[in-house]
Design an enzyme around this catalytic site. Structure first.
Site, PDB file in Angstrom:
ATOM      1  CB  THR A 142      -0.946  -0.008   1.214  1.00 35.06           C
ATOM      2  OG1 THR A 142      -0.176  -0.331   2.366  1.00 35.06           O
ATOM      3  CG2 THR A 142      -2.043  -1.028   1.047  1.00 35.06           C
ATOM      4  CB  CYS A 274      -2.747   1.968   8.124  1.00 35.73           C
ATOM      5  SG  CYS A 274      -1.380   3.122   8.406  1.00 35.73           S
TER       6      CYS A 274
END
Ligand code: NAD
Length: 482
Positions: A142, A274
């Site tokens: 990510t 996140c």
């Protein structure tokens, strides 16, 4: 010229040694930091660390600046951002540019390594942040390049070298960045191999890195599995794990602003950070208005329960985890796969759900945002606590009520708590403070910085080196009172 045999021997030895040193430095300079095996990578990193240990703090800061400058070269910035999206299929190019720039500009350098001193009658004691040695870093799909930049700067500022074990799905872009940084560092006179990796990243290589005796410390940025693995390694480890950040909106909030902030944060890099907003708990009295305002900012509201269920099935595996092919995809793309034609400015898929809905409880890493209607702020905060699963990662509130803001911060105990802003305010993007892409909740370093990659060592000097009083040892007894 007369020369004896011994002198000749010494001259030859010196010439051979110098040649050897030159060869080593040339090898280091031309090496690109990418090795065939993990063992070779770690050994090269350990040799580089021994050289770095002999460089001064000014040198270290210079090497950090080289990393910043390399990444901030517009061509490099565009290339690594573009390549990441192309290779991983995750996120959005414009936001990758922002994230990579943020990592290069706002990750702290050597100024983070403050010295603590205590002086008094017994002398002077200093405590300094010192290198661990070789650091093994595991990076996520990510944020593949952002984590290399951020951990790379942190490690080198701290006097360490770093071996990366990237996610196999982000292999090419990670290798490209490691090569670029190694060449730039070598050209600037740094020891070769300050930042290294392996040509074929794999789980086996990650394991080999974790077990390698010359790797002194580990840092894992990723999901719960890899965090657990590094914490069971028997080595000092930083674990930066998953989150499921909730947002609370109470009746005192500026609703249009809250709506915009939530959509901005939730859609940032297609929701893969996140820290990004993953579910909203809104007080009933303002819930309709909040949803309407979010629709005005690019939220596409799904109201049909069957359609919402089809979206769950489309995006979720049988075990409840998100399907990889939808992670980090845009709202418009996901809606398209659902057979829904959405306006071109759609940024987030909205729906009302109950608090136990799959989209509330799972970290989906997609711009899908469930809104849960609750009766008051206390209930919203309780729901947020449950949805956050005790990750103690990130949470947001939109409110002007100090009691509600304080209660939520105290109850959730998250590493990052943002009031009245998008989630990324908390990592220094449009917010005060430095940036990081490794947020270590589980192991407590918090927003990691060079300090996090250091050992704390004390150096005590018995007597002397304090100047506030006159020592009897030097000046004898005090003068008599006249
Ligand atoms: P992931 O856990 O699937 O992978 C992370 C890294 O661990 C990868 O390099 C992967 O190859 C490695 N890995 C995973 N399982 C492994 C195993 N069994 N053995 C060896 N290596 C293994 O995570 P991801 O999908 O790449 O990233 C997304 C996750 O990371 C999300 O949960 C997100 O919240 C979290 N994340 C946290 C932070 C933070 O700072 N706290 C930052 C970014 C991402």
């Amino acid at each position: 010229m007369n020369i004896d045999v011994e002198s000749l021997q010494r001259l030859v030895e010196r010439a051979v040694n110098e040649l050897g040193e030159k060869k080593e430095s040339v090898q280091a300079a031309v090496g690109d930091g990418v090795f065939a095996t993990m063992d070779e990578a770690v050994k090269a990193s350990a040799a580089a660390q021994r050289r770095l240990a002999c460089c001064g703090m000014v040198d270290r800061e210079h090497f950090v600046q080289v990393i910043r400058d390399t990444v901030l070269d517009p061509k490099v910035l565009e290339e690594i951002s573009w390549d990441t999206v192309e290779e991983t299929g995750i996120g959005c190019y414009e936001h990758k540019l922002v994230k990579n720039r943020l990592a290069a500009e706002k990750t702290p350098g050597t100024e983070d390594l403050t010295t603590w001193a205590s002086s008094g009658d017994d002398g002077l004691t200093i405590t300094e942040y010192c290198p661990f040695g070789v650091i093994g870093a595991i990076t996520p799909t990510t944020n593949p390049t952002e984590t290399v930049i951020c951990n790379g700067i942190g490690a080198i500022a701290g006097g360490n070298t770093i071996v990366f074990s990237p996610h196999p799905r982000a292999k090419n872009v990670t290798l490209k960045l490691v090569r670029l940084l190694n060449h730039a560092l070598a050209a600037a006179g740094a020891p070769g191999n300050l930042i290294v990796t392996v040509a074929e990243p794999s789980i086996e290589n990650t394991n080999a890195m974790m077990k390698h005796p010359e790797v002194r410390m580990l840092v894992a940025t990723g999901g719960p599995g890899i965090v657990k693995m590094v914490l069971s390694s028997g080595k000092k480890a930083i674990g930066a794990g998953a989150g499921n950040p909730p947002v609370v909106v109470d009746e005192t909030a500026n609703i249009p602003k809250a709506a915009k902030d939530i959509i901005d944060g939730c859609s940032f890099d297609n929701n893969v950070p996140c820290i990004a907003e993953k579910e909203v708990f809104a007080v009933a009295s303002i819930c309709d208005r909040l949803i309407a305002c979010m629709q005005e900012c690019g939220g596409y509201l799904l109201t049909d329960l069957e359609e919402i269920q089809r979206l769950v099935e489309l995006t979720t595996k049988d075990n409840g985890a998100p399907k990889v092919e939808f992670v980090g995809k845009s709202a418009k793309y996901i809606l398209g796969k659902l057979g829904v034609e959405a306006p071109s400015d759609t940024r987030v898929i909205l729906m009302e759900t109950d608090r136990n809905h799959h989209f509330v409880t799972e970290e989906m890493l997609m711009p899908i945002l469930p809104v849960v209607r609750v009766k008051n702020a206390d209930e919203a905060i309780q729901c947020a606590l449950v949805a956050e699963h005790g990750n103690r990662h990130t949470a947001m509130i939109h409110s002007t009520n100090v009691v509600n803001m304080t209660k939520m911060a105290q109850l959730l105990e998250t590493t990052i708590f943002v009031k009245n802003g998008p989630s990324y305010t908390g990592i220094g993007a449009g917010g005060q403070g430095y940036a990081t892409f490794t947020i270590a909740g589980p192991t407590g370093e918090g927003l990691t910085s060079p300090k996090s990659f250091c050992r704390v060592r004390r150096c005590a000097m018995k007597e002397g080196f304090h100047i506030r009083t006159k020592s009897q040892a030097y000046f004898g007894n005090p003068p008599a009172v006249s």
